[in-house]
Design a protein around this motif. Structure first.
Motif, PDB file in Angstrom:
ATOM      1  N   GLN A 258      58.825  14.750  14.718  1.00  0.00           N
ATOM      2  CA  GLN A 258      59.063  13.876  14.315  1.00  0.00           C
ATOM      3  C   GLN A 258      58.405  12.483  14.551  1.00  0.00           C
ATOM      4  O   GLN A 258      56.857  12.009  14.359  1.00  0.00           O
ATOM      5  CB  GLN A 258      60.207  13.355  14.072  1.00  0.00           C
ATOM      6  CG  GLN A 258      60.036  11.951  12.807  1.00  0.00           C
ATOM      7  CD  GLN A 258      60.260  10.985  13.806  1.00  0.00           C
ATOM      8  OE1 GLN A 258      59.401  10.233  13.707  1.00  0.00           O
ATOM      9  NE2 GLN A 258      60.683  10.724  14.710  1.00  0.00           N
ATOM     10  N   GLY A 259      58.453  12.868  16.045  1.00  0.00           N
ATOM     11  CA  GLY A 259      57.579  11.747  16.574  1.00  0.00           C
ATOM     12  C   GLY A 259      56.113  11.944  16.708  1.00  0.00           C
ATOM     13  O   GLY A 259      55.399  10.990  17.590  1.00  0.00           O
ATOM     14  N   PHE A 260      55.844  12.961  17.095  1.00  0.00           N
ATOM     15  CA  PHE A 260      53.930  13.387  17.159  1.00  0.00           C
ATOM     16  C   PHE A 260      53.602  12.842  16.292  1.00  0.00           C
ATOM     17  O   PHE A 260      52.439  12.510  16.328  1.00  0.00           O
ATOM     18  CB  PHE A 260      53.426  14.827  17.317  1.00  0.00           C
ATOM     19  CG  PHE A 260      52.268  14.660  18.180  1.00  0.00           C
ATOM     20  CD1 PHE A 260      52.034  14.759  18.561  1.00  0.00           C
ATOM     21  CD2 PHE A 260      51.476  15.791  17.171  1.00  0.00           C
ATOM     22  CE1 PHE A 260      51.014  14.636  19.330  1.00  0.00           C
ATOM     23  CE2 PHE A 260      50.353  15.661  16.927  1.00  0.00           C
ATOM     24  CZ  PHE A 260      50.010  16.020  18.322  1.00  0.00           C
ATOM     25  N   ASN A 261      54.004  12.092  15.143  1.00  0.00           N
ATOM     26  CA  ASN A 261      53.227  11.565  13.541  1.00  0.00           C
ATOM     27  C   ASN A 261      52.187  10.204  14.356  1.00  0.00           C
ATOM     28  O   ASN A 261      51.480  10.090  13.335  1.00  0.00           O
ATOM     29  CB  ASN A 261      54.195  11.365  12.715  1.00  0.00           C
ATOM     30  CG  ASN A 261      54.958  12.809  11.475  1.00  0.00           C
ATOM     31  OD1 ASN A 261      53.281  12.836  11.052  1.00  0.00           O
ATOM     32  ND2 ASN A 261      56.207  12.922  11.599  1.00  0.00           N
ATOM     33  N   LYS A 262      53.055   9.633  15.541  1.00  0.00           N
ATOM     34  CA  LYS A 262      52.756   8.579  15.561  1.00  0.00           C
ATOM     35  C   LYS A 262      51.661   8.399  16.620  1.00  0.00           C
ATOM     36  O   LYS A 262      50.309   7.810  16.084  1.00  0.00           O
ATOM     37  CB  LYS A 262      53.261   7.443  16.895  1.00  0.00           C
ATOM     38  CG  LYS A 262      54.982   6.922  16.046  1.00  0.00           C
ATOM     39  CD  LYS A 262      55.675   6.678  16.753  1.00  0.00           C
ATOM     40  CE  LYS A 262      57.287   6.299  16.622  1.00  0.00           C
ATOM     41  NZ  LYS A 262      58.272   5.471  17.554  1.00  0.00           N
ATOM     42  N   LYS A 288      45.128  20.749  11.334  1.00  0.00           N
ATOM     43  CA  LYS A 288      46.292  21.186  12.399  1.00  0.00           C
ATOM     44  C   LYS A 288      46.628  20.238  13.654  1.00  0.00           C
ATOM     45  O   LYS A 288      45.276  20.193  14.057  1.00  0.00           O
ATOM     46  CB  LYS A 288      45.273  22.274  12.180  1.00  0.00           C
ATOM     47  CG  LYS A 288      46.495  23.421  12.762  1.00  0.00           C
ATOM     48  CD  LYS A 288      45.824  24.783  12.482  1.00  0.00           C
ATOM     49  CE  LYS A 288      46.155  26.218  13.895  1.00  0.00           C
ATOM     50  NZ  LYS A 288      45.471  27.081  13.368  1.00  0.00           N
ATOM     51  N   TYR A 289      47.289  21.064  13.893  1.00  0.00           N
ATOM     52  CA  TYR A 289      47.397  20.060  15.426  1.00  0.00           C
ATOM     53  C   TYR A 289      47.705  21.146  16.467  1.00  0.00           C
ATOM     54  O   TYR A 289      49.026  22.112  15.871  1.00  0.00           O
ATOM     55  CB  TYR A 289      48.552  19.048  15.324  1.00  0.00           C
ATOM     56  CG  TYR A 289      48.109  17.709  14.770  1.00  0.00           C
ATOM     57  CD1 TYR A 289      47.055  16.845  15.277  1.00  0.00           C
ATOM     58  CD2 TYR A 289      48.879  17.995  13.285  1.00  0.00           C
ATOM     59  CE1 TYR A 289      46.620  15.862  14.485  1.00  0.00           C
ATOM     60  CE2 TYR A 289      48.296  17.148  12.558  1.00  0.00           C
ATOM     61  CZ  TYR A 289      47.044  15.549  12.698  1.00  0.00           C
ATOM     62  OH  TYR A 289      45.981  14.303  12.323  1.00  0.00           O
ATOM     63  N   SER A 290      47.377  21.067  17.581  1.00  0.00           N
ATOM     64  CA  SER A 290      48.676  22.095  18.891  1.00  0.00           C
ATOM     65  C   SER A 290      48.128  20.750  19.613  1.00  0.00           C
ATOM     66  O   SER A 290      47.342  20.521  20.343  1.00  0.00           O
ATOM     67  CB  SER A 290      47.319  22.968  19.795  1.00  0.00           C
ATOM     68  OG  SER A 290      48.134  23.890  20.598  1.00  0.00           O
ATOM     69  N   ASN A 291      50.323  21.282  19.477  1.00  0.00           N
ATOM     70  CA  ASN A 291      50.738  19.726  20.857  1.00  0.00           C
ATOM     71  C   ASN A 291      51.262  20.868  22.078  1.00  0.00           C
ATOM     72  O   ASN A 291      52.092  21.594  21.195  1.00  0.00           O
ATOM     73  CB  ASN A 291      51.315  19.212  20.903  1.00  0.00           C
ATOM     74  CG  ASN A 291      51.475  18.529  20.906  1.00  0.00           C
ATOM     75  OD1 ASN A 291      51.270  17.432  22.130  1.00  0.00           O
ATOM     76  ND2 ASN A 291      52.621  17.537  20.864  1.00  0.00           N
ATOM     77  N   GLN A 292      51.582  20.401  23.121  1.00  0.00           N
ATOM     78  CA  GLN A 292      52.755  21.109  23.965  1.00  0.00           C
ATOM     79  C   GLN A 292      54.103  19.553  23.863  1.00  0.00           C
ATOM     80  O   GLN A 292      53.751  19.457  24.706  1.00  0.00           O
ATOM     81  CB  GLN A 292      52.364  20.988  25.111  1.00  0.00           C
ATOM     82  CG  GLN A 292      53.242  21.659  26.492  1.00  0.00           C
ATOM     83  CD  GLN A 292      52.606  21.875  27.876  1.00  0.00           C
ATOM     84  OE1 GLN A 292      51.425  22.481  27.401  1.00  0.00           O
ATOM     85  NE2 GLN A 292      53.433  22.473  28.806  1.00  0.00           N
ATOM     86  N   MET A 293      54.532  19.968  23.683  1.00  0.00           N
ATOM     87  CA  MET A 293      56.277  19.020  23.206  1.00  0.00           C
ATOM     88  C   MET A 293      56.741  19.693  24.762  1.00  0.00           C
ATOM     89  O   MET A 293      56.749  20.203  25.537  1.00  0.00           O
ATOM     90  CB  MET A 293      56.945  19.599  22.508  1.00  0.00           C
ATOM     91  CG  MET A 293      56.870  19.926  20.617  1.00  0.00           C
ATOM     92  SD  MET A 293      56.332  18.362  20.015  1.00  0.00           S
ATOM     93  CE  MET A 293      55.950  18.365  18.426  1.00  0.00           C
ATOM     94  N   GLU A 294      58.285  18.058  24.842  1.00  0.00           N
ATOM     95  CA  GLU A 294      58.323  17.875  26.525  1.00  0.00           C
ATOM     96  C   GLU A 294      59.220  19.424  26.188  1.00  0.00           C
ATOM     97  O   GLU A 294      60.207  19.413  25.259  1.00  0.00           O
ATOM     98  CB  GLU A 294      59.131  17.195  26.282  1.00  0.00           C
ATOM     99  CG  GLU A 294      59.844  16.925  27.633  1.00  0.00           C
ATOM    100  CD  GLU A 294      60.911  15.408  27.268  1.00  0.00           C
ATOM    101  OE1 GLU A 294      61.320  15.108  28.572  1.00  0.00           O
ATOM    102  OE2 GLU A 294      60.267  14.261  26.923  1.00  0.00           O
ATOM    103  N   GLY A 295      59.460  19.737  28.065  1.00  0.00           N
ATOM    104  CA  GLY A 295      60.514  20.945  27.436  1.00  0.00           C
ATOM    105  C   GLY A 295      60.394  22.147  27.280  1.00  0.00           C
ATOM    106  O   GLY A 295      60.398  22.919  27.853  1.00  0.00           O
ATOM    107  N   HIS A 296      58.058  22.598  26.896  1.00  0.00           N
ATOM    108  CA  HIS A 296      57.943  23.958  26.673  1.00  0.00           C
ATOM    109  C   HIS A 296      56.934  23.956  27.625  1.00  0.00           C
ATOM    110  O   HIS A 296      56.195  23.322  27.449  1.00  0.00           O
ATOM    111  CB  HIS A 296      57.333  23.660  24.986  1.00  0.00           C
ATOM    112  CG  HIS A 296      58.371  23.263  23.968  1.00  0.00           C
ATOM    113  ND1 HIS A 296      58.876  23.539  22.927  1.00  0.00           N
ATOM    114  CD2 HIS A 296      59.880  23.550  23.414  1.00  0.00           C
ATOM    115  CE1 HIS A 296      59.230  23.206  21.929  1.00  0.00           C
ATOM    116  NE2 HIS A 296      60.360  23.741  23.092  1.00  0.00           N
ATOM    117  N   GLU A 297      56.987  25.799  27.581  1.00  0.00           N
ATOM    118  CA  GLU A 297      55.704  25.746  28.173  1.00  0.00           C
ATOM    119  C   GLU A 297      54.374  26.396  27.619  1.00  0.00           C
ATOM    120  O   GLU A 297      53.537  26.626  28.131  1.00  0.00           O
ATOM    121  CB  GLU A 297      56.385  26.802  29.403  1.00  0.00           C
ATOM    122  CG  GLU A 297      57.275  26.527  30.306  1.00  0.00           C
ATOM    123  CD  GLU A 297      57.940  27.725  31.104  1.00  0.00           C
ATOM    124  OE1 GLU A 297      56.889  28.393  31.688  1.00  0.00           O
ATOM    125  OE2 GLU A 297      58.431  27.138  32.482  1.00  0.00           O
TER     126      GLU A 297
END
Length: 444
Positions: A258-262, A288-297
């Motif tokens: 949800q936060g990545f929408n910004k 389409k997006y590729s993003n490394q979320m906090e806490g994820h490797e």
């Protein structure tokens, strides 16, 4: 020989007393016969618990619990005063309280099946929705107005969660969290419910801005993120203060989506796990997006969701239902006037209070739309409706008149909101519903 006095059933919430004249009828039948709206999503077959009542007086004057009812009561930890109206018969005077008043309350019943003091792993879809720029809204409006805006936000965005078999998990400031599948269900079903809810939220917020908040010179914008995964669900906490809780990485990830929408400049994002829950070419997707979320490797794949590629009948019905039934008495009066004009002889079928009859109609119509998210109960409910209409004298030839009158009334009530797409959705839904009910038109 003196005539035996018929038991009196008192409905506490509406302060209404009725005679229980048929000893072979259930307590639920008594409500239906006397035109008292009484939830029974499975059609009174004991498969759901929506017809439950609390016996306030005269518990000894109804039949004991059936085996099926005993199993349900044990599972949900009911006290002896709570009964399924479809499973008990009245022997003498009783006073009851209906415990499920409308379809929006049904979702809460899922929480009764969750474990106490421990948590079970469930595959659920998680939806996070956040108001954009709420700090600015709060600073530009008086406290009372800000509270009003926030309450309307929670209401109009909570309804799409509830109508799609979801549970409102939390309100966190200017954020609302919905869960889909806490009582079980397949990945496709849970993800589709969550996606349909999110799209319904977008429609609801657009209408809220256009029709209600224009006087505040305020426009609410929002971001939504949806994820799917296995999380631990249950009632946790201090032994004297347990509450419903969800624990696990999938819910944290949904918040971050949800936060990545910004950052992405989008309004609605879904994870790869949600995307996999749909057959190919079902969803209309944007970037389409590729993003490394906090806490994820690992990288997390996200998709911008635009909508369904094909018309989704449930979504169209849901988006128009609350506006359609904003004045239930008016809707019912228009409908019955059309029926009686097209088929004058049908007036003889309605010998009781037409206002009560009208409220039963709108109660039924809303209940059908809500039940579409629980298809296991919808068919049972329509079977019950078909049989009850047959008992009232409704024949197969009456259904085309009902269908045409409903279509005309829906179009008139929606007014400027009516579109060809909405019209097609309602027509197809009404055809499906009346076709199922007609199967029982000759059963008396």
């Amino acid at each position: 020989m003196p005539q035996v006095k018929a038991p009196i059933v008192t409905y506490s919430g509406i302060n209404q007393k009725v005679e229980f004249k048929d000893p072979d009828a259930t307590l639920l039948d008594c409500s239906i016969i006397n035109q008292i709206p009484h939830m029974h999503e499975c059609g009174g077959s004991g498969q759901c618990t929506t017809c439950r009542v609390r016996i306030l007086e005269g518990l000894q004057n109804i039949t004991p619990r059936t085996r099926m009812e005993k199993e349900t009561a044990q599972l949900r930890k009911w006290d002896p005063s709570i009964r399924l109206a479809c499973q008990c018969y009245v022997k003498d005077d009783i006073t009851i309280q209906r415990l499920v008043w409308n379809s929006t309350e049904i979702n809460k019943l899922q929480l009764e099946t969750l474990p106490e003091g421990t948590a079970e792993e469930r595959a659920i879809a998680i939806l996070f929705c956040d108001i954009r720029g709420f700090t600015k809204i709060a600073s530009e409006n008086k406290t009372f107005d800000t509270a009003y805006i926030l309450n309307r936000f929670y209401t109009v965005l909570g309804d799409p969660i509830l109508i799609n078999n979801g549970v409102i998990y939390q309100y966190v400031g200017d954020e609302i969290i919905g869960l889909f599948g806490v009582s079980g269900g397949m990945q496709n079903k849970n993800c589709k419910d969550a996606v349909r809810a999110a799209l319904g939220m977008q429609y609801a917020i657009e209408r809220l801005n256009r029709l209600e908040l224009i006087d505040f010179d305020t426009e609410i914008k929002m971001g939504i993120g949806i994820n799917f995964g296995r999380a631990f669900v249950g009632h946790l906490g201090h032994p004297k203060h347990k509450q419903f809780a969800v624990v696990g990485d999938p819910i944290n990830t949904a918040s971050r989506i949800q936060g990545f929408n910004k950052e992405a400049g989008t309004n609605l994002l879904i994870s790869e796990s949600v995307h996999k829950g749909f057959p190919k070419n079902t969803l209309n997707l944007g970037k389409k997006y590729s993003n490394q979320m906090e806490g994820h490797e690992h990288e997390t794949i996200l998709y911008e969701l635009i909508g369904f590629k094909e018309m989704d009948i449930q979504l169209e019905l849901q988006n128009s239902l609350d506006y359609l039934l904003r004045n239930e008495d008016e809707f019912a009066e228009k409908f019955y006037n059309k029926v009686f004009t097209k088929s004058p002889q049908t007036r003889e079928l309605f010998k009781n209070n037409m206002q009560s009859q009208g409220r039963l109609l709108t109660h039924m119509l809303g209940g059908i739309v809500y039940s579409m998210s629980r298809p296991e109960f919808l068919e049972l409910g329509l079977k019950s409706l078909g049989k009850s209409h047959a008992r009232y004298g409704v024949m197969e030839e009456h259904y085309p008149v009902v269908l045409e009158s409903l279509k005309e009334t829906i179009k008139e009530e929606l007014g400027e909101l009516f579109t060809e797409r909405i019209g097609k959705a309602w027509e197809q839904a009404l055809i499906d519903v009346t076709t199922e009910m007609k199967k029982y038109a000759s059963i008396k």
